[in-house]
Scaffold this active site. Structure first.
Site, PDB file in Angstrom:
ATOM      1  N   GLY A 182     -15.441 -70.594 -27.705  1.00 43.38           N
ATOM      2  CA  GLY A 182     -15.162 -69.209 -27.313  1.00 43.38           C
ATOM      3  C   GLY A 182     -14.223 -68.528 -28.300  1.00 43.38           C
ATOM      4  O   GLY A 182     -13.274 -69.132 -28.805  1.00 43.38           O
ATOM      5  N   ARG A 200     -10.090 -68.425 -19.169  1.00 46.09           N
ATOM      6  CA  ARG A 200     -11.132 -69.200 -19.862  1.00 46.09           C
ATOM      7  C   ARG A 200     -12.055 -68.249 -20.617  1.00 46.09           C
ATOM      8  O   ARG A 200     -12.532 -67.260 -20.066  1.00 46.09           O
ATOM      9  CB  ARG A 200     -11.934 -70.022 -18.852  1.00 46.09           C
ATOM     10  CG  ARG A 200     -12.949 -70.918 -19.527  1.00 46.09           C
ATOM     11  CD  ARG A 200     -13.474 -71.950 -18.571  1.00 46.09           C
ATOM     12  NE  ARG A 200     -14.405 -71.387 -17.601  1.00 46.09           N
ATOM     13  CZ  ARG A 200     -15.105 -72.116 -16.731  1.00 46.09           C
ATOM     14  NH1 ARG A 200     -14.952 -73.428 -16.701  1.00 46.09           N
ATOM     15  NH2 ARG A 200     -15.934 -71.541 -15.885  1.00 46.09           N
ATOM     16  N   SER A 201     -12.316 -68.594 -21.876  1.00 46.90           N
ATOM     17  CA  SER A 201     -13.297 -67.819 -22.645  1.00 46.90           C
ATOM     18  C   SER A 201     -14.512 -68.688 -22.897  1.00 46.90           C
ATOM     19  O   SER A 201     -15.572 -68.470 -22.344  1.00 46.90           O
ATOM     20  CB  SER A 201     -12.675 -67.321 -23.956  1.00 46.90           C
ATOM     21  OG  SER A 201     -11.734 -66.313 -23.691  1.00 46.90           O
ATOM     22  N   ASP A 210     -11.350 -76.038 -24.396  1.00 50.76           N
ATOM     23  CA  ASP A 210     -10.014 -76.618 -24.500  1.00 50.76           C
ATOM     24  C   ASP A 210     -10.084 -78.147 -24.401  1.00 50.76           C
ATOM     25  O   ASP A 210     -10.693 -78.682 -23.470  1.00 50.76           O
ATOM     26  CB  ASP A 210      -9.120 -76.066 -23.383  1.00 50.76           C
ATOM     27  CG  ASP A 210      -7.662 -76.380 -23.638  1.00 50.76           C
ATOM     28  OD1 ASP A 210      -6.980 -75.503 -24.174  1.00 50.76           O
ATOM     29  OD2 ASP A 210      -7.216 -77.501 -23.314  1.00 50.76           O
ATOM     30  N   CYS A 216     -18.540 -74.999 -34.384  1.00 50.40           N
ATOM     31  CA  CYS A 216     -19.315 -75.233 -33.157  1.00 50.40           C
ATOM     32  C   CYS A 216     -19.665 -73.894 -32.495  1.00 50.40           C
ATOM     33  O   CYS A 216     -18.773 -73.131 -32.107  1.00 50.40           O
ATOM     34  CB  CYS A 216     -18.506 -76.099 -32.206  1.00 50.40           C
ATOM     35  SG  CYS A 216     -19.287 -76.272 -30.618  1.00 50.40           S
ATOM     36  N   TYR A 263      -2.583 -79.738 -34.829  1.00 46.84           N
ATOM     37  CA  TYR A 263      -3.248 -78.427 -34.802  1.00 46.84           C
ATOM     38  C   TYR A 263      -3.485 -78.013 -33.351  1.00 46.84           C
ATOM     39  O   TYR A 263      -4.144 -78.728 -32.592  1.00 46.84           O
ATOM     40  CB  TYR A 263      -4.557 -78.547 -35.589  1.00 46.84           C
ATOM     41  CG  TYR A 263      -5.475 -77.350 -35.537  1.00 46.84           C
ATOM     42  CD1 TYR A 263      -4.994 -76.048 -35.454  1.00 46.84           C
ATOM     43  CD2 TYR A 263      -6.858 -77.526 -35.611  1.00 46.84           C
ATOM     44  CE1 TYR A 263      -5.859 -74.963 -35.420  1.00 46.84           C
ATOM     45  CE2 TYR A 263      -7.731 -76.453 -35.585  1.00 46.84           C
ATOM     46  CZ  TYR A 263      -7.220 -75.172 -35.483  1.00 46.84           C
ATOM     47  OH  TYR A 263      -8.079 -74.103 -35.450  1.00 46.84           O
ATOM     48  N   LEU A 264      -2.966 -76.849 -32.985  1.00 45.01           N
ATOM     49  CA  LEU A 264      -3.028 -76.399 -31.583  1.00 45.01           C
ATOM     50  C   LEU A 264      -4.447 -76.391 -31.021  1.00 45.01           C
ATOM     51  O   LEU A 264      -4.664 -76.739 -29.860  1.00 45.01           O
ATOM     52  CB  LEU A 264      -2.419 -74.998 -31.464  1.00 45.01           C
ATOM     53  CG  LEU A 264      -2.425 -74.423 -30.043  1.00 45.01           C
ATOM     54  CD1 LEU A 264      -1.467 -75.186 -29.133  1.00 45.01           C
ATOM     55  CD2 LEU A 264      -2.077 -72.942 -30.042  1.00 45.01           C
ATOM     56  N   ASN A 265      -5.427 -76.002 -31.828  1.00 45.47           N
ATOM     57  CA  ASN A 265      -6.787 -75.943 -31.294  1.00 45.47           C
ATOM     58  C   ASN A 265      -7.365 -77.333 -31.018  1.00 45.47           C
ATOM     59  O   ASN A 265      -8.366 -77.452 -30.313  1.00 45.47           O
ATOM     60  CB  ASN A 265      -7.708 -75.163 -32.230  1.00 45.47           C
ATOM     61  CG  ASN A 265      -7.717 -73.677 -31.895  1.00 45.47           C
ATOM     62  OD1 ASN A 265      -7.158 -73.268 -30.886  1.00 45.47           O
ATOM     63  ND2 ASN A 265      -8.341 -72.885 -32.742  1.00 45.47           N
ATOM     64  N   TYR A 266      -6.746 -78.384 -31.583  1.00 44.89           N
ATOM     65  CA  TYR A 266      -7.144 -79.752 -31.214  1.00 44.89           C
ATOM     66  C   TYR A 266      -6.059 -80.262 -30.254  1.00 44.89           C
ATOM     67  O   TYR A 266      -5.365 -81.237 -30.518  1.00 44.89           O
ATOM     68  CB  TYR A 266      -7.265 -80.654 -32.449  1.00 44.89           C
ATOM     69  CG  TYR A 266      -8.277 -80.195 -33.470  1.00 44.89           C
ATOM     70  CD1 TYR A 266      -9.341 -79.374 -33.102  1.00 44.89           C
ATOM     71  CD2 TYR A 266      -8.186 -80.576 -34.806  1.00 44.89           C
ATOM     72  CE1 TYR A 266     -10.269 -78.945 -34.034  1.00 44.89           C
ATOM     73  CE2 TYR A 266      -9.119 -80.153 -35.744  1.00 44.89           C
ATOM     74  CZ  TYR A 266     -10.154 -79.332 -35.352  1.00 44.89           C
ATOM     75  OH  TYR A 266     -11.077 -78.914 -36.284  1.00 44.89           O
TER      76      TYR A 266
HETATM   77  P1  FDA Z   1     -10.993 -72.219 -23.539  1.00 44.46           P
HETATM   78  O1  FDA Z   1     -11.630 -71.118 -22.812  1.00 44.46           O
HETATM   79  O2  FDA Z   1     -11.019 -73.578 -22.932  1.00 44.46           O
HETATM   80  O3  FDA Z   1      -9.512 -71.803 -23.913  1.00 44.46           O
HETATM   81  C1  FDA Z   1      -8.660 -72.574 -24.729  1.00 44.46           C
HETATM   82  C2  FDA Z   1      -7.211 -72.133 -24.509  1.00 44.46           C
HETATM   83  O4  FDA Z   1      -7.081 -70.755 -24.840  1.00 44.46           O
HETATM   84  C3  FDA Z   1      -6.754 -72.258 -23.049  1.00 44.46           C
HETATM   85  O5  FDA Z   1      -5.365 -72.490 -23.029  1.00 44.46           O
HETATM   86  C4  FDA Z   1      -7.065 -70.879 -22.484  1.00 44.46           C
HETATM   87  O6  FDA Z   1      -6.319 -70.547 -21.338  1.00 44.46           O
HETATM   88  C5  FDA Z   1      -6.728 -69.996 -23.664  1.00 44.46           C
HETATM   89  N1  FDA Z   1      -7.540 -68.780 -23.664  1.00 44.46           N
HETATM   90  C6  FDA Z   1      -8.890 -68.720 -23.706  1.00 44.46           C
HETATM   91  N2  FDA Z   1      -9.277 -67.446 -23.724  1.00 44.46           N
HETATM   92  C7  FDA Z   1      -8.160 -66.687 -23.699  1.00 44.46           C
HETATM   93  C8  FDA Z   1      -7.922 -65.291 -23.691  1.00 44.46           C
HETATM   94  N3  FDA Z   1      -8.927 -64.427 -23.722  1.00 44.46           N
HETATM   95  N4  FDA Z   1      -6.643 -64.852 -23.639  1.00 44.46           N
HETATM   96  C9  FDA Z   1      -5.617 -65.734 -23.589  1.00 44.46           C
HETATM   97  N5  FDA Z   1      -5.780 -67.068 -23.604  1.00 44.46           N
HETATM   98  C10 FDA Z   1      -7.049 -67.544 -23.657  1.00 44.46           C
HETATM   99  N6  FDA Z   1     -11.592 -75.573 -33.731  1.00 44.46           N
HETATM  100  C11 FDA Z   1     -11.587 -75.211 -35.041  1.00 44.46           C
HETATM  101  O7  FDA Z   1     -10.610 -74.643 -35.528  1.00 44.46           O
HETATM  102  N7  FDA Z   1     -12.680 -75.439 -35.826  1.00 44.46           N
HETATM  103  C12 FDA Z   1     -13.795 -76.032 -35.348  1.00 44.46           C
HETATM  104  O8  FDA Z   1     -14.762 -76.218 -36.088  1.00 44.46           O
HETATM  105  C13 FDA Z   1     -13.820 -76.425 -33.977  1.00 44.46           C
HETATM  106  N8  FDA Z   1     -14.901 -77.046 -33.435  1.00 44.46           N
HETATM  107  C14 FDA Z   1     -14.898 -77.455 -32.127  1.00 44.46           C
HETATM  108  C15 FDA Z   1     -15.994 -78.135 -31.592  1.00 44.46           C
HETATM  109  C16 FDA Z   1     -15.988 -78.561 -30.257  1.00 44.46           C
HETATM  110  C17 FDA Z   1     -17.192 -79.288 -29.705  1.00 44.46           C
HETATM  111  C18 FDA Z   1     -14.858 -78.319 -29.463  1.00 44.46           C
HETATM  112  C19 FDA Z   1     -14.823 -78.784 -28.039  1.00 44.46           C
HETATM  113  C20 FDA Z   1     -13.770 -77.642 -29.988  1.00 44.46           C
HETATM  114  C21 FDA Z   1     -13.769 -77.220 -31.316  1.00 44.46           C
HETATM  115  N9  FDA Z   1     -12.670 -76.554 -31.873  1.00 44.46           N
HETATM  116  C22 FDA Z   1     -12.680 -76.175 -33.195  1.00 44.46           C
HETATM  117  C23 FDA Z   1     -11.470 -76.333 -31.053  1.00 44.46           C
HETATM  118  C24 FDA Z   1     -11.462 -74.934 -30.447  1.00 44.46           C
HETATM  119  O9  FDA Z   1     -11.096 -74.017 -31.439  1.00 44.46           O
HETATM  120  C25 FDA Z   1     -10.429 -74.869 -29.312  1.00 44.46           C
HETATM  121  O10 FDA Z   1     -10.751 -75.794 -28.317  1.00 44.46           O
HETATM  122  C26 FDA Z   1     -10.347 -73.452 -28.735  1.00 44.46           C
HETATM  123  O11 FDA Z   1      -9.135 -73.297 -28.043  1.00 44.46           O
HETATM  124  C27 FDA Z   1     -11.501 -73.177 -27.808  1.00 44.46           C
HETATM  125  O12 FDA Z   1     -11.492 -71.866 -27.340  1.00 44.46           O
HETATM  126  P2  FDA Z   1     -12.353 -71.516 -26.035  1.00 44.46           P
HETATM  127  O13 FDA Z   1     -12.167 -70.086 -25.749  1.00 44.46           O
HETATM  128  O14 FDA Z   1     -13.707 -72.062 -26.171  1.00 44.46           O
HETATM  129  O15 FDA Z   1     -11.636 -72.447 -24.982  1.00 44.46           O
END
Ligand code: FDA
Length: 515
Positions: free
Chosen positions: A159, A88-89, A93, A155, A455-458
């Site tokens: 992370g 988690r970063s 997700d 946003c 899109y993978l991020n969604y």
């Molecule tokens: P999180 O920590 O939940 O990780 C997401 C995935 O990546 C998981 O599978 C996790 O295991 C893996 N992961 C995380 N850190 C890792 C690491 N260091 N090494 C390996 N794997 C790792 N997207 C976009 O393109 N444009 C946008 O404007 C937005 N806006 C937005 C707003 C809101 C409110 C949300 C909830 C989401 C977005 N997103 C987005 C989507 C966002 O890009 C997507 O959810 C990312 O995966 C979030 O990354 P986090 O590290 O926060 O998530």
């Protein structure tokens, strides 16, 4: 003592041996029986839907590394004791895959403490650790240099770790591409616990982790990124139109031209059913939420030729000029706050949500928009927002196979269907999820097909689910939607770097072994 207890006790001992830290368990590792466990678990969870679900498991331990050796030890020891890892970063997700699991006994490796950022604005590069948020990154760049920026999402609490590994699109992507297009080196711990950089991991793995979802390949510690140039003054503005103000025509026209706009202009549309404040009737409101990399005077001239129908005039310039860092606050919905708010990592809403995505390659006719609006207006209490982001520009110039993020030439825009709700009643959740799926079905004729791209991020678990034994062939159902023809190469890379499928989750890449 249950099997999972034995495993997690073994893990703890192994972790202590590897990190040679006698008090590691009190500072770095949290077990469910410790008071801080729940606080740490919830610290960055954006989607609380999974916290209350009876079907999702919680971690047997949470590790919060403060240096790379803790991450390496986490991999070595969890592998030794058969524990699955969720990394988690930022915790954003959409399907909670960084902190919950359907059926695995797992630990969380939470990188929130690894968030240092080093900006070298003179050479337009930065090193950013995976646990930093976009807000921290933007703040650090923008404070250091007013004309430097980074292309990524809007946003601030998202992370860096997950976002850059899945693509990353935002207000300057039409000019500079996705965030993953701008990663030029990285540090990653692989399934053997080895610490690798671009040179030592090789180009295949470096390719895969930029858009293919790093969670399938290892744990990213940091990324080296290429910064973008922005002018000292940019223009950010909203133009709101409802059905009585020609919204249907304007949205229909927008789709034909937004991907062809000057690449300095980004204009997304946020559409939703609302109560009209003057008539009290339900209507659709379309917000043209925009950023122009230049002054408002330049923008007025551009809008006269690019989108005169929207009626943007010099009088709309009032208060719209700002620095790029201030535009980050504007898009995050802050109006009077100082830029320091970008350093606030706390989850923004204590809510549940569900999203899906689609790509549009042919403009949807105006008459069909009327049908879509009717569908959105029907239920009174489905809080759905359609966020439509233009492609084109740099995003379309890069080839589909340059990195695994394949959404390039031919896409006019991406639609994100997004719903947020605050009740935790499972019946309410089910109703919202059912309606979202109905809407997705309804949109089928209007969006990309063969594959219907996503899109993978969604992230959307409805597209398909894998487990330890799922084959490449079965996973193609969802894999080709996210990655198109890149899915096969991703599965080959997976087989090379993690043939035992140690790094896995409900939508991870299965290894494709060549016999
Ligand atoms: P999180 O920590 O939940 O990780 C997401 C995935 O990546 C998981 O599978 C996790 O295991 C893996 N992961 C995380 N850190 C890792 C690491 N260091 N090494 C390996 N794997 C790792 N997207 C976009 O393109 N444009 C946008 O404007 C937005 N806006 C937005 C707003 C809101 C409110 C949300 C909830 C989401 C977005 N997103 C987005 C989507 C966002 O890009 C997507 O959810 C990312 O995966 C979030 O990354 P986090 O590290 O926060 O998530």
């Amino acid at each position: 003592i249950t099997a999972s207890n034995t495993a997690h006790e073994g893990f703890l001992q192994c972790f202590l041996n590897h990190t040679q830290s006698s008090n590691a368990s009190s500072h770095l590792v949290y077990a469910p029986n410790t008071t801080a466990y729940n606080t740490v678990l919830r610290s960055s969870i954006q989607n609380i839907r999974f916290l209350y679900s009876s079907t999702t498991k919680k971690p047997v331990l949470i590790v919060t590394p403060t240096n790379e050796s803790h991450v390496q030890a986490s991999v070595i020891c969890s592998r030794k004791y058969g524990l699955n890892i969720r990394v988690r970063s930022g915790g954003h997700d959409y399907e909670g895959m960084s902190y919950v699991s359907d059926h695995e006994v797992f630990i969380i490796v939470d990188l929130a403490n690894l968030r240092s950022i080093t900006v070298d604005a003179e050479h337009s590069i930065a090193w950013v650790q995976a646990g930093a948020t976009l807000g921290e990154l933007y703040y650090t760049i923008g404070v250091k240099n007013k004309t430097a920026a980074f292309t990524a999402g809007v946003c601030p609490t998202v992370g860096v770790g997950g976002h850059l590994s899945g693509g990353g699109i935002g207000t300057i992507s039409r000019k500079y591409g996705a965030a993953a297009d701008n990663v030029i080196d990285a540090q990653l711990v692989d399934a053997n616990g080895s610490l690798l950089n671009r040179e030592s991991m090789g180009e295949d793995l470096f390719w895969a982790m930029r858009g293919g979802g790093a969670a399938s390949f290892g744990i990213v510690l940091s990324y080296k990124i290429k910064l973008a140039y922005v002018p000292p003054t940019v223009t950010a503005f909203n133009i709101n139109r409802n059905l009585g103000q020609n919204a249907t025509y304007l949205v229909s026209r927008w789709q034909q031209i937004a991907a062809k706009f000057d690449e300095n202009l980004y204009m997304r549309v946020i559409a939703q059913a609302v109560d009209d404040s003057t008539t009290g009737n339900r209507t659709i409101q379309a917000v043209f939420n925009s950023l122009f990399l230049g002054t408002c005077k330049e923008l007025v001239t551009l809008m006269e030729t690019s989108f005169p129908e929207l009626g943007f005039e010099a009088k709309d310039c009032s208060g719209s000029e700002m620095s790029w860092l201030e535009s980050v606050l504007f898009f995050a919905g802050y109006s009077n706050e100082s830029a320091n708010i970008l350093l606030d990592r706390r989850p923004e809403y204590n809510s549940s949500f569900k999203a899906k995505s689609d790509f549009v390659r042919e403009p949807i006719p105006e008459t069909e928009w009327e049908k879509i609006w009717k569908f959105l207006l029907e239920p009174e209490d489905e809080p759905l927002v359609m966020i439509m982001e233009p492609f084109g520009g740099r995003l379309s110039e890069i080839s589909e196979s340059a990195i695994p993020f394949p959404h390039r030439k031919g896409n006019l825009y991406i639609i994100q269907y997004f719903m947020r709700w605050f009740q935790i009643d499972p019946a309410v959740t089910k109703r919202h999820l059912d309606w979202m799926r109905k809407l997705y079905g309804f949109m089928t004729p209007y969006v990309s097909s063969h594959p219907r791209a996503a899109y993978l991020n969604y992230k959307d678990i409805d597209l398909g689910r894998t487990d330890k034994h799922t084959t490449y062939k079965d996973a193609r159902v969802w894999g080709t939607k996210y990655f198109k023809n890149n899915f096969k190469r991703l599965a080959f890379v997976k087989a090379t770097v993690d043939p035992g499928n140690f790094f896995r989750n409900e939508q991870s890449i299965p290894p494709l072994l060549v016999l």
